[in-house]
Design an enzyme around this catalytic site. Structure first.
Site, PDB file in Angstrom:
ATOM      1  N   PRO A   1      15.069  12.900   1.222  1.00 11.46           N
ATOM      2  CA  PRO A   1      14.048  12.402   0.285  1.00 11.46           C
ATOM      3  C   PRO A   1      13.550  11.009   0.675  1.00 11.46           C
ATOM      4  O   PRO A   1      12.473  10.596   0.262  1.00 11.46           O
ATOM      5  CB  PRO A   1      14.775  12.357  -1.065  1.00 11.46           C
TER       6      PRO A   1
ATOM      7  N   GLU B   1      24.754  13.910  -2.637  1.00 12.60           N
ATOM      8  CA  GLU B   1      23.810  12.813  -2.895  1.00 12.60           C
ATOM      9  C   GLU B   1      23.138  12.303  -1.624  1.00 12.60           C
ATOM     10  O   GLU B   1      22.091  11.666  -1.689  1.00 12.60           O
ATOM     11  CB  GLU B   1      24.519  11.656  -3.599  1.00 12.60           C
TER      12      GLU B   1
ATOM     13  N   ARG C   1       4.919  28.578  13.536  1.00 13.90           N
ATOM     14  CA  ARG C   1       3.548  29.084  13.428  1.00 13.90           C
ATOM     15  C   ARG C   1       2.628  28.477  14.487  1.00 13.90           C
ATOM     16  O   ARG C   1       1.602  29.079  14.824  1.00 13.90           O
ATOM     17  CB  ARG C   1       2.952  28.755  12.062  1.00 13.90           C
TER      18      ARG C   1
ATOM     19  N   ASP D   1      -7.118  27.692  12.333  1.00 12.89           N
ATOM     20  CA  ASP D   1      -8.126  26.733  12.765  1.00 12.89           C
ATOM     21  C   ASP D   1      -8.906  26.199  11.574  1.00 12.89           C
ATOM     22  O   ASP D   1      -9.122  25.008  11.442  1.00 12.89           O
ATOM     23  CB  ASP D   1      -9.096  27.375  13.760  1.00 12.89           C
TER      24      ASP D   1
HETATM   25  C1  9D3 Z   1      18.378   9.998  -7.361  1.00 15.24           C
HETATM   26  C2  9D3 Z   1      19.157  10.408  -6.194  1.00 15.24           C
HETATM   27  N1  9D3 Z   1      18.609  11.595  -5.537  1.00 15.24           N
HETATM   28  C3  9D3 Z   1      17.631  11.169  -4.499  1.00 15.24           C
HETATM   29  C4  9D3 Z   1      16.249  11.638  -4.802  1.00 15.24           C
HETATM   30  C5  9D3 Z   1      19.749  12.260  -4.942  1.00 15.24           C
HETATM   31  C6  9D3 Z   1      19.428  13.436  -4.103  1.00 15.24           C
HETATM   32  C7  9D3 Z   1      18.875  14.588  -4.638  1.00 15.24           C
HETATM   33  C8  9D3 Z   1      18.624  15.689  -3.846  1.00 15.24           C
HETATM   34  C9  9D3 Z   1      19.710  13.404  -2.744  1.00 15.24           C
HETATM   35  C10 9D3 Z   1      19.477  14.519  -1.968  1.00 15.24           C
HETATM   36  C11 9D3 Z   1      18.950  15.645  -2.523  1.00 15.24           C
HETATM   37  C12 9D3 Z   1      18.719  16.841  -1.693  1.00 15.24           C
HETATM   38  N2  9D3 Z   1      17.335  16.842  -1.113  1.00 15.24           N
HETATM   39  C13 9D3 Z   1      17.165  16.789   0.182  1.00 15.24           C
HETATM   40  O1  9D3 Z   1      18.108  16.760   0.937  1.00 15.24           O
HETATM   41  C14 9D3 Z   1      15.816  16.743   0.705  1.00 15.24           C
HETATM   42  C15 9D3 Z   1      14.540  16.663   0.066  1.00 15.24           C
HETATM   43  C16 9D3 Z   1      14.152  16.617  -1.314  1.00 15.24           C
HETATM   44  O2  9D3 Z   1      14.953  16.681  -2.261  1.00 15.24           O
HETATM   45  N3  9D3 Z   1      12.806  16.511  -1.588  1.00 15.24           N
HETATM   46  C17 9D3 Z   1      11.858  16.460  -0.634  1.00 15.24           C
HETATM   47  N4  9D3 Z   1      12.161  16.494   0.657  1.00 15.24           N
HETATM   48  C18 9D3 Z   1      13.494  16.590   0.982  1.00 15.24           C
HETATM   49  S1  9D3 Z   1      14.073  16.630   2.541  1.00 15.24           S
HETATM   50  C19 9D3 Z   1      15.637  16.733   2.074  1.00 15.24           C
END
Ligand code: 9D3
Length: 249
Positions: free
Chosen positions: A91, A118, A156, A171
Site C-alpha cells: 500500500p 500488517e 496481456r 490499442d
Molecule cells: C493501516 C495499516 N494498513 C496499511 C494500509 C495495514 C495493511 C493493510 C493491508 C497492510 C497491508 C495490507 C495488505 N495489502 C497489500 O499488501 C497491498 C495493497 C493494498 O492493500 N492496496 C492497494 N495495493 C496494494 S499492494 C499490496
C-alpha cells in the site's frame, strides 16, 4: 525466451486463476511466460515454521519476518538470474500505471513479493526490494490480488498473448481516454434501442460517434484524463469542438 516471473507468497493456490484461466492461462500454455513459486514458509525450520512476529514498538497485527522473505528472494534470484527485478506489492508503493506495466513487460525476469499481515520488516525492503507498487488507495487483505493484477496486465502486453481483435481493442484503450459504450443483439432490449448510427453501416460516422462518446465518458468520469490528453496534443480540433458542446449545456 519467455518472461520468467517469480512470486513470493504464502498463498500459492490463488495464482491458479492466472495460470489456468483466460488470456493469461492460454499465454502460459503457449509458453509466453512462466510462473515460479517461492513460499517463505519453506525457508523456516523451527517447529511452528513462523514467518511473522509481533511489531517492535507494539500495536496491532503482525510483521512478516525479514529472514524468510530474504531467503525466498535469494532462492528466486538463484533460479531466475541475478538481473531479476524485485518488486514488493505494498500500500506504500507508487500507484500502478499502464506505462509501468509496459516497462515491466519489456524488462528482465521479475520477482514479486506478496505481503500478508500488517507489512514486511523494513530491513528486508531496504536490502532486497528494487521498487514497491500499489494498485490503488483502498485496502485488500494481502499482496496476492494486487500481484495478480500486475501479472495479468504484464502478460496481456506480451507479443502473441492477445488475438488480433483483442490487440486492436488494447490499442484504443492505450489512447488515454475511457472506452465508448458497446452494444450487441438484440436491437431493442427492455425498450432501450441500440444507437441508430451503429446500425447505419457508415463507418466514418460510427468512428466519429465512438470518439465523441469516449470523450463524453472521460469528461464525465475522469476529467483529469482530458487535461492529460490535451497537454499531450492528442485532442483534435473536432475533439475540442465536441467537448465545448458538452460543457456548453
Ligand atoms: C493501516 C495499516 N494498513 C496499511 C494500509 C495495514 C495493511 C493493510 C493491508 C497492510 C497491508 C495490507 C495488505 N495489502 C497489500 O499488501 C497491498 C495493497 C493494498 O492493500 N492496496 C492497494 N495495493 C496494494 S499492494 C499490496
Amino acid at each position: 525466451m519467455s518472461l520468467q516471473i517469480g512470486v513470493i507468497t504464502l498463498f500459492e493456490p490463488m495464482f491458479a486463476a492466472l495460470t489456468e484461466l483466460g488470456i493469461t492461462g492460454r499465454a502460459l500454455r503457449q509458453g509466453l511466460w512462466h510462473l515460479h513459486n517461492f513460499n517463505p514458509r519453506d525457508e523456516v525450520t523451527d517447529n511452528y515454521r513462523r514467518v511473522d512476529d509481533r511489531p517492535y514498538g507494539g500495536g496491532p497485527g503482525m510483521v512478516m519476518l525479514a529472514e524468510p522473505l530474504t531467503r525466498s528472494v535469494q532462492r528466486a534470484r538463484a533460479q531466475l538470474g541475478s538481473q531479476a527485478r524485485v518488486i514488493a506489492m505494498s500500500p506504500q508503493g507508487l500507484p500502478l500505471t499502464h506505462d509501468k506495466v509496459i516497462t515491466l513487460s519489456q524488462s528482465a525476469p521479475l520477482i514479486i513479493v506478496c505481503g500478508r499481515y500488517e507489512g514486511m520488516d523494513q530491513r528486508f525492503i531496504e536490502s532486497q526490494v528494487d521498487e514497491q507498487i500499489s494498485v490503488g488507495d483502498f485496502v485488500v487483505s494481502g499482496g496476492e490480488l494486487p500481484a495478480m493484477m500486475l501479472i495479468d496486465a504484464i502478460v496481456r502486453c506480451l507479443p502473441g498473448a492477445l488475438n488480433d481483435e483483442q490487440s486492436a481493442e488494447q490499442d484504443s484503450f492505450a489512447n488515454g481516454l475511457l472506452d465508448c459504450p458497446h452494444y450487441s443483439r438484440p436491437p431493442v432490449f427492455e425498450g432501450r434501442e441500440v444507437p441508430e448510427v451503429l446500425q447505419s453501416g457508415n463507418h466514418a460516422l460510427i468512428e466519429e460517434w465512438r470518439r465523441n462518446e469516449s470523450l463524453r465518458a472521460t469528461l464525465l468520469n475522469r476529467p483529469e484524463l482530458i487535461d492529460v490528453a490535451r497537454r499531450a496534443g492528442r485532442l483534435s480540433a473536432a475533439d475540442e469542438r465536441f467537448l465545448a458542446s458538452l460543457s456548453g449545456v
